[in-house]
Write a protein that holds these residues in place. Structure first.
Motif, PDB file in Angstrom:
ATOM      1  N   GLN A  15      36.937  41.182  53.427  1.00  0.00           N
ATOM      2  CA  GLN A  15      37.903  41.797  52.504  1.00  0.00           C
ATOM      3  C   GLN A  15      37.578  41.305  51.089  1.00  0.00           C
ATOM      4  O   GLN A  15      38.257  40.442  50.526  1.00  0.00           O
ATOM      5  CB  GLN A  15      39.331  41.426  52.915  1.00  0.00           C
ATOM      6  CG  GLN A  15      39.676  41.867  54.337  1.00  0.00           C
ATOM      7  CD  GLN A  15      41.084  41.466  54.726  1.00  0.00           C
ATOM      8  OE1 GLN A  15      42.005  41.565  53.925  1.00  0.00           O
ATOM      9  NE2 GLN A  15      41.253  41.017  55.965  1.00  0.00           N
ATOM     10  N   TYR A  16      36.513  41.864  50.522  1.00  0.00           N
ATOM     11  CA  TYR A  16      35.980  41.341  49.267  1.00  0.00           C
ATOM     12  C   TYR A  16      36.919  41.578  48.094  1.00  0.00           C
ATOM     13  O   TYR A  16      36.966  40.762  47.166  1.00  0.00           O
ATOM     14  CB  TYR A  16      34.611  41.970  49.003  1.00  0.00           C
ATOM     15  CG  TYR A  16      33.613  41.706  50.092  1.00  0.00           C
ATOM     16  CD1 TYR A  16      33.228  40.405  50.406  1.00  0.00           C
ATOM     17  CD2 TYR A  16      33.062  42.744  50.832  1.00  0.00           C
ATOM     18  CE1 TYR A  16      32.313  40.150  51.414  1.00  0.00           C
ATOM     19  CE2 TYR A  16      32.152  42.497  51.846  1.00  0.00           C
ATOM     20  CZ  TYR A  16      31.783  41.200  52.135  1.00  0.00           C
ATOM     21  OH  TYR A  16      30.895  40.958  53.143  1.00  0.00           O
ATOM     22  N   THR A  17      37.674  42.662  48.123  1.00  0.00           N
ATOM     23  CA  THR A  17      38.595  42.933  47.005  1.00  0.00           C
ATOM     24  C   THR A  17      39.678  41.862  46.927  1.00  0.00           C
ATOM     25  O   THR A  17      39.969  41.340  45.837  1.00  0.00           O
ATOM     26  CB  THR A  17      39.228  44.312  47.178  1.00  0.00           C
ATOM     27  OG1 THR A  17      38.193  45.291  47.306  1.00  0.00           O
ATOM     28  CG2 THR A  17      40.103  44.655  45.988  1.00  0.00           C
ATOM     29  N   ASP A  18      40.280  41.528  48.074  1.00  0.00           N
ATOM     30  CA  ASP A  18      41.298  40.474  48.081  1.00  0.00           C
ATOM     31  C   ASP A  18      40.695  39.123  47.715  1.00  0.00           C
ATOM     32  O   ASP A  18      41.324  38.319  47.015  1.00  0.00           O
ATOM     33  CB  ASP A  18      41.952  40.393  49.463  1.00  0.00           C
ATOM     34  CG  ASP A  18      42.727  41.660  49.793  1.00  0.00           C
ATOM     35  OD1 ASP A  18      43.264  42.282  48.861  1.00  0.00           O
ATOM     36  OD2 ASP A  18      42.785  42.021  50.985  1.00  0.00           O
ATOM     37  N   ALA A  19      39.480  38.879  48.200  1.00  0.00           N
ATOM     38  CA  ALA A  19      38.820  37.613  47.855  1.00  0.00           C
ATOM     39  C   ALA A  19      38.554  37.530  46.354  1.00  0.00           C
ATOM     40  O   ALA A  19      38.730  36.471  45.730  1.00  0.00           O
ATOM     41  CB  ALA A  19      37.515  37.487  48.640  1.00  0.00           C
ATOM     42  N   ILE A  20      38.126  38.658  45.765  1.00  0.00           N
ATOM     43  CA  ILE A  20      37.873  38.674  44.317  1.00  0.00           C
ATOM     44  C   ILE A  20      39.149  38.368  43.556  1.00  0.00           C
ATOM     45  O   ILE A  20      39.136  37.625  42.556  1.00  0.00           O
ATOM     46  CB  ILE A  20      37.284  40.039  43.911  1.00  0.00           C
ATOM     47  CG1 ILE A  20      35.841  40.160  44.413  1.00  0.00           C
ATOM     48  CG2 ILE A  20      37.350  40.237  42.402  1.00  0.00           C
ATOM     49  CD1 ILE A  20      35.248  41.531  44.244  1.00  0.00           C
ATOM     50  N   SER A  21      40.287  38.892  44.010  1.00  0.00           N
ATOM     51  CA  SER A  21      41.559  38.618  43.329  1.00  0.00           C
ATOM     52  C   SER A  21      41.858  37.120  43.344  1.00  0.00           C
ATOM     53  O   SER A  21      42.282  36.548  42.322  1.00  0.00           O
ATOM     54  CB  SER A  21      42.684  39.395  44.006  1.00  0.00           C
ATOM     55  OG  SER A  21      42.445  40.787  43.954  1.00  0.00           O
ATOM     56  N   SER A  22      41.653  36.478  44.498  1.00  0.00           N
ATOM     57  CA  SER A  22      41.927  35.038  44.591  1.00  0.00           C
ATOM     58  C   SER A  22      41.002  34.243  43.677  1.00  0.00           C
ATOM     59  O   SER A  22      41.448  33.367  42.921  1.00  0.00           O
ATOM     60  CB  SER A  22      41.760  34.575  46.044  1.00  0.00           C
ATOM     61  OG  SER A  22      42.676  35.229  46.898  1.00  0.00           O
ATOM     62  N   PHE A  23      39.705  34.551  43.701  1.00  0.00           N
ATOM     63  CA  PHE A  23      38.750  33.775  42.907  1.00  0.00           C
ATOM     64  C   PHE A  23      38.899  34.047  41.412  1.00  0.00           C
ATOM     65  O   PHE A  23      38.706  33.128  40.592  1.00  0.00           O
ATOM     66  CB  PHE A  23      37.324  34.066  43.376  1.00  0.00           C
ATOM     67  CG  PHE A  23      37.030  33.571  44.770  1.00  0.00           C
ATOM     68  CD1 PHE A  23      37.362  32.292  45.162  1.00  0.00           C
ATOM     69  CD2 PHE A  23      36.427  34.405  45.698  1.00  0.00           C
ATOM     70  CE1 PHE A  23      37.097  31.836  46.442  1.00  0.00           C
ATOM     71  CE2 PHE A  23      36.153  33.963  46.974  1.00  0.00           C
ATOM     72  CZ  PHE A  23      36.491  32.678  47.358  1.00  0.00           C
ATOM     73  N   GLU A  24      39.226  35.287  41.055  1.00  0.00           N
ATOM     74  CA  GLU A  24      39.460  35.576  39.637  1.00  0.00           C
ATOM     75  C   GLU A  24      40.674  34.804  39.131  1.00  0.00           C
ATOM     76  O   GLU A  24      40.687  34.307  37.996  1.00  0.00           O
ATOM     77  CB  GLU A  24      39.670  37.084  39.440  1.00  0.00           C
ATOM     78  CG  GLU A  24      38.407  37.923  39.567  1.00  0.00           C
ATOM     79  CD  GLU A  24      37.537  37.826  38.331  1.00  0.00           C
ATOM     80  OE1 GLU A  24      37.819  37.002  37.451  1.00  0.00           O
ATOM     81  OE2 GLU A  24      36.549  38.584  38.244  1.00  0.00           O
ATOM     82  N   HIS A  25      41.722  34.710  39.953  1.00  0.00           N
ATOM     83  CA  HIS A  25      42.905  33.937  39.557  1.00  0.00           C
ATOM     84  C   HIS A  25      42.534  32.469  39.353  1.00  0.00           C
ATOM     85  O   HIS A  25      42.985  31.833  38.381  1.00  0.00           O
ATOM     86  CB  HIS A  25      43.985  34.073  40.635  1.00  0.00           C
ATOM     87  CG  HIS A  25      45.190  33.211  40.386  1.00  0.00           C
ATOM     88  ND1 HIS A  25      46.136  33.498  39.413  1.00  0.00           N
ATOM     89  CD2 HIS A  25      45.598  32.037  40.965  1.00  0.00           C
ATOM     90  CE1 HIS A  25      47.075  32.563  39.406  1.00  0.00           C
ATOM     91  NE2 HIS A  25      46.769  31.669  40.344  1.00  0.00           N
ATOM     92  N   ILE A  26      41.716  31.934  40.241  1.00  0.00           N
ATOM     93  CA  ILE A  26      41.308  30.524  40.107  1.00  0.00           C
ATOM     94  C   ILE A  26      40.491  30.335  38.838  1.00  0.00           C
ATOM     95  O   ILE A  26      40.688  29.370  38.084  1.00  0.00           O
ATOM     96  CB  ILE A  26      40.512  30.093  41.356  1.00  0.00           C
ATOM     97  CG1 ILE A  26      41.412  30.107  42.587  1.00  0.00           C
ATOM     98  CG2 ILE A  26      39.923  28.700  41.164  1.00  0.00           C
ATOM     99  CD1 ILE A  26      40.671  29.898  43.891  1.00  0.00           C
ATOM    100  N   MET A  27      39.523  31.247  38.579  1.00  0.00           N
ATOM    101  CA  MET A  27      38.666  31.092  37.401  1.00  0.00           C
ATOM    102  C   MET A  27      39.446  31.251  36.114  1.00  0.00           C
ATOM    103  O   MET A  27      39.015  30.744  35.064  1.00  0.00           O
ATOM    104  CB  MET A  27      37.524  32.111  37.463  1.00  0.00           C
ATOM    105  CG  MET A  27      36.549  31.894  38.615  1.00  0.00           C
ATOM    106  SD  MET A  27      35.755  30.271  38.597  1.00  0.00           S
ATOM    107  CE  MET A  27      34.689  30.434  37.179  1.00  0.00           C
ATOM    108  N   SER A  28      40.586  31.939  36.137  1.00  0.00           N
ATOM    109  CA  SER A  28      41.393  32.065  34.933  1.00  0.00           C
ATOM    110  C   SER A  28      42.333  30.871  34.736  1.00  0.00           C
ATOM    111  O   SER A  28      42.670  30.528  33.606  1.00  0.00           O
ATOM    112  CB  SER A  28      42.220  33.352  34.997  1.00  0.00           C
ATOM    113  OG  SER A  28      43.115  33.312  36.098  1.00  0.00           O
TER     114      SER A  28
END
Length: 823
Positions: A287-300
């Motif tokens: 589920q790459y879209t959900d994973a991207i949301s989590s990692f983008e939140h962390i990187m911000s």
């Protein structure tokens, strides 16, 4: 009264210490009892008032007061309270003014000074605790539970997981017994919840460490469901970790989110870690879209290297090149929070500063900084190699973009490594010219990069067998960095290839002095000693290498080969057995084991390993030859036919194998098939003498008409053989050298006439007269005197004529362990 007044004499004015022993008799209280005036005053109405307060006996000595007239009397206050120094009921009241000086109730003249009361003797012993009391038992049991929890944690840290689990279970049992005892003697509110929490948490942790996940989850559930544990909900993170290990990603995500809801926002770092776990779980499930949301939140919120790298992986999975570029730039911008090398360089020659820098240069904090920096470089290099081929139209353009981004960051030294990786990628694509051009760009760079590039160039030219170019670049690499072990190893390889083994050994030794863990140099040094016939030193090198590389097939083979050279068959067999445990399907190792067992006389083991070698590689002529001879020796000629027929397929121009097939038919009693086979051989090899002899013999025994035809052909072939021999003899000259050549030529001609140059190797070894048990021995034809059975008599055990392996055959020609290009 004046008669008692004494004045100091004037003669004593110069005496500084005079008058200290004189006193005013007015203050003399010794004769107050005899002073009539004082006693009369003491017997007034005020003196006869009953005492109202202070009936406490004192400790001061009873001393009668004396007036200036010499009388003494005991004084009391107007309220009836005993005066200081007065005696009441035989006990003197303490003189409080001088109590600190140590005066006691026995403070009479001549009493001893005892301010600490030591004269009263030792203090009474402390009262012993009653060990049988319930409270004491509870305290001891609670102490034992704490000790068991500590022992469990220590065992886990030492790696003894089984002992840690046993201690945790025992602590749980004792803690339950403790709770029952507390409930019997006190209210349930007195239960130690902290101790219960620590015991259950430790037990669950030990279950998880021992991979007993079901028990661990049950124990965590006990903690989580107990509302008396205020922070028990946070342990859902641990439950999520267990589900992640079990690859139950949906439940892992569920528990991570439940834990995230129960953790307040002030605990920012913990929330970020849980978010990262959620992203990894989504990544595992695709589920790459959900994973991207989590990692983008962390990187911000709180960027870190792992989240940035995982974000790049997600964008790579969905094929978004532009987002890969942005994610790579975010990864490069993550603050490393380490001090760079400038901090550890002394700005001046101050000895104190230099000592301080030396002390912190290799301390634990510096090691952590190195590890963090190394991890960051690994993430960046891996990400660059991953995205470079896909972010642009070609991988070269993608690498150039990554190099430019890295050069603009504080990881500028990684740019050169990326360029070298670019050359490696060209090599994988077999574009050697581009790889060489890329590496040649580093010839004008700094010494470290120049040495690395020249080392790889030397390696490439060495593989292409261009030793001159390999030597030039090896020299350039060594001159750029004399302490580069890879450069010294490649230089030794070029010298080794030119045959100068002593000099090659010196380069390998220097490489080992610079880096004792350089396994390539140690392996090549062992090969060099083997070439120099310094067997003991070669064995020492390979044994050292075996201690470093426990499962290296090359090292194990070399050790076995050296023991074989030393004629220690038992040790050679032992090391080869270790080798087949690493490479169980290597046919050459299996055939080598069979050969050693055959030399030792163990035919059953030799047959086992030869047969295993034949199963994995059925085209080895030596193995086929040995197996065929083994079956003939054990009277299973029918089985030997299969192997000789395969040998005939592999070498169709070799007459020996077809003769073997025909002989097997003959020995098994199938004369008709043997005759047919000999006829086929005669059509293919009409000048083969042995085939004609067998045909004559079989046709004679079987009474066939073709016997005269074959006898005529045999005589013609023998006559041609004699003529050929005479021609060879006539061509000899009188010199010793020519005579030796003529003899060799005659022998070669004999071999050719009898069926080829190599075809008679096994036949020559098995050559003997036929046994008397042969069914056609009753024939008395004159051809019998020249008949030879290629398989020998039945009673004689045939010997295989195994070709002696040269050093070029041993383990892929004993290739040097050159320094490989970086992956």
């Amino acid at each position: 009264m004046m008669q008692n007044v004494h004045l100091a004499p004037e003669a004593d004015e110069d005496d500084l210490y005079s008058g200290y022993n004189d006193y005013n008799p007015t203050f003399d209280t010794e004769d107050l009892e005899n002073d009539v005036v004082f006693q009369q005053a003491a017997r007034t109405s005020q003196g006869r008032r009953p005492p109202v307060t202070a009936k406490i006996p004192g400790t001061s000595a009873s001393r009668p007061l004396a007036t200036g007239f010499g009388s003494k009397a005991t004084l009391t206050s107007s309220l009836g309270r005993p005066m200081t120094g007065a005696i009441q009921d035989g006990v003197a009241r303490p003189m409080t003014a001088v109590h600190a000086a140590g005066y006691t109730k026995a403070a009479v003249r001549g009493s001893s000074f005892d301010p600490l009361g030591q004269a009263r003797g030792p203090a009474s012993p402390l009262e012993m605790k009653n060990s049988d009391s319930s409270e004491e038992k509870i305290r001891q049991l609670e102490k034992k539970v704490n000790e068991l929890v500590e022992e469990s944690c220590i065992a886990n840290s030492c790696g003894d997981l089984k002992l840690a689990l046993e201690k945790a279970k025992e602590a749980g049992r004792k803690e339950r017994a403790l709770v029952r005892q507390r409930e019997q003697i006190a209210t349930p509110e007195n239960v130690n919840l902290d101790l219960t929490y620590s015991v259950l948490f430790n037990l669950a942790s030990q279950y998880a460490a021992n991979e007993m996940y079901a028990e661990a989850l049950n124990t965590y559930q006990v903690i989580v469901k107990n509302k008396m544990f205020s922070n028990g909900g946070r342990l859902k993170v641990n439950m999520g970790n267990i589900y992640l290990k079990q690859r139950n990603y949906s439940k892992a995500i569920k528990f991570y989110r439940m834990a995230l809801d129960q953790i307040p926002s002030v605990h920012k770092e913990m929330r970020i870690k849980i978010m990262q776990n959620i992203g990894v779980a989504f990544l595992k499930t695709g589920q790459y879209t959900d994973a991207i949301s989590s990692f983008e939140h962390i990187m911000s919120m709180s960027p870190n290297l792992k989240a940035g790298f995982n974000l790049i992986l997600c964008y790579f999975a969905i094929g978004n090149g532009e987002q890969m570029k942005k994610a790579f730039q975010k990864l490069i911008a993550v603050p490393l929070e380490v001090d760079y090398d400038e901090k550890y360089i002394s700005p001046n020659d101050d000895p104190h500063t230099n000592l301080l820098i030396e002390a912190i240069k290799n301390d634990s904090l510096r090691q952590i900084e190195r590890e963090r920096k190394s991890m960051a470089e690994e993430y960046i290099m891996t990400a660059a190699k991953l995205i470079a081929p896909v972010i642009e139209t070609s991988f070269a353009v993608g690498y150039d973009w990554c190099v430019e981004v890295v050069k603009a960051s504080h990881y500028v030294e990684l740019a050169n490594d990326l360029e070298i990786n670019k050359a490696t990628t060209y090599l994988r694509q077999q574009d050697f010219n581009q790889a060489l051009e890329t590496l040649k760009m580093f010839e004008k760079k700094d010494s470290r990069v120049k040495s690395a590039a020249a080392t790889n160039l030397s390696f490439l030219y060495y593989l292409e067998n261009e030793l001159a170019q390999a030597t030039n670049y090896a020299d350039l690499a060594v001159n750029s960095d004399r302490y580069n072990p890879a450069a010294l190893t490649n230089k030794g390889n070029t010298v080794f290839a030119n045959g100068d083994y002593e000099k090659a050994a010196e380069f390998y030794k220097e490489a080992l002095r610079n880096d004792s863990s350089c396994t390539e140099a140690l392996y090549n040094l062992g090969l060099t000693y083997k070439k120099l016939n310094r067997i003991e030193e070669a064995l020492d090198c390979f044994l050292k290498l075996h201690a470093i590389l426990r499962n290296s097939a090359q090292v194990l083979h070399q050790i076995a080969s050296i023991y074989e050279i030393m004629e220690d068959a038992n040790q050679a067999i032992e090391w080869l057995l270790q080798l087949i445990s690493v490479v169980p399907t290597d046919p050459h190792v299996l055939s080598k084991l069979g050969k050693l067992y055959d030399n030792e006389g163990d035919k059953s083991q030799a047959f086992h390993y030869y047969y295993e070698s034949y199963r994995y590689f059925p085209s080895n002529i030596e193995v086929i030859e040995w197996l065929g001879a083994y079956y003939i020796d054990t009277q299973f000629c029918e089985k030997a036919i299969e192997y000789f027929e395969r040998a005939a397929l592999i070498q169709p121009t070799e007459v020996k194998w077809q003769l073997m097939v025909a002989s097997c038919y003959r020995r098994s009693g199938n004369y008709q098939k043997a005759l047919e086979k000999y006829k086929v051989i005669h059509r293919k090899f009409p000048e083969n003498v042995e085939c004609l002899r067998f045909l004559v013999r079989l046709c004679t025994d079987m009474g066939l008409k073709e016997v005269q035809e074959y006898m005529t052909k045999l005589k013609k072939v023998e006559k041609l053989k004699e003529i050929r021999e005479q021609r060879i003899k006539s061509g000899r000259d009188g010199s010793a050298h020519s005579r030796r050549e003529g003899i060799a030529a005659g022998a070669a001609g004999d071999s050719m006439d009898s069926g080829g140059t190599k075809g008679e190797r096994l036949s020559a070894k098995l050559k003997a007269l036929p046994g008397t048990s042969e069914p056609y021995e009753s024939s008395s034809k004159e051809i019998d005197a020249s008949y030879v059975d290629p398989l020998g008599p039945q009673a004689e055990r045939p010997k295989t004529a195994a070709r002696k392996r040269t050093e070029e055959d041993d383990f892929a020609d004993e290739e040097l362990g050159e320094d490989l290009l970086p992956e």
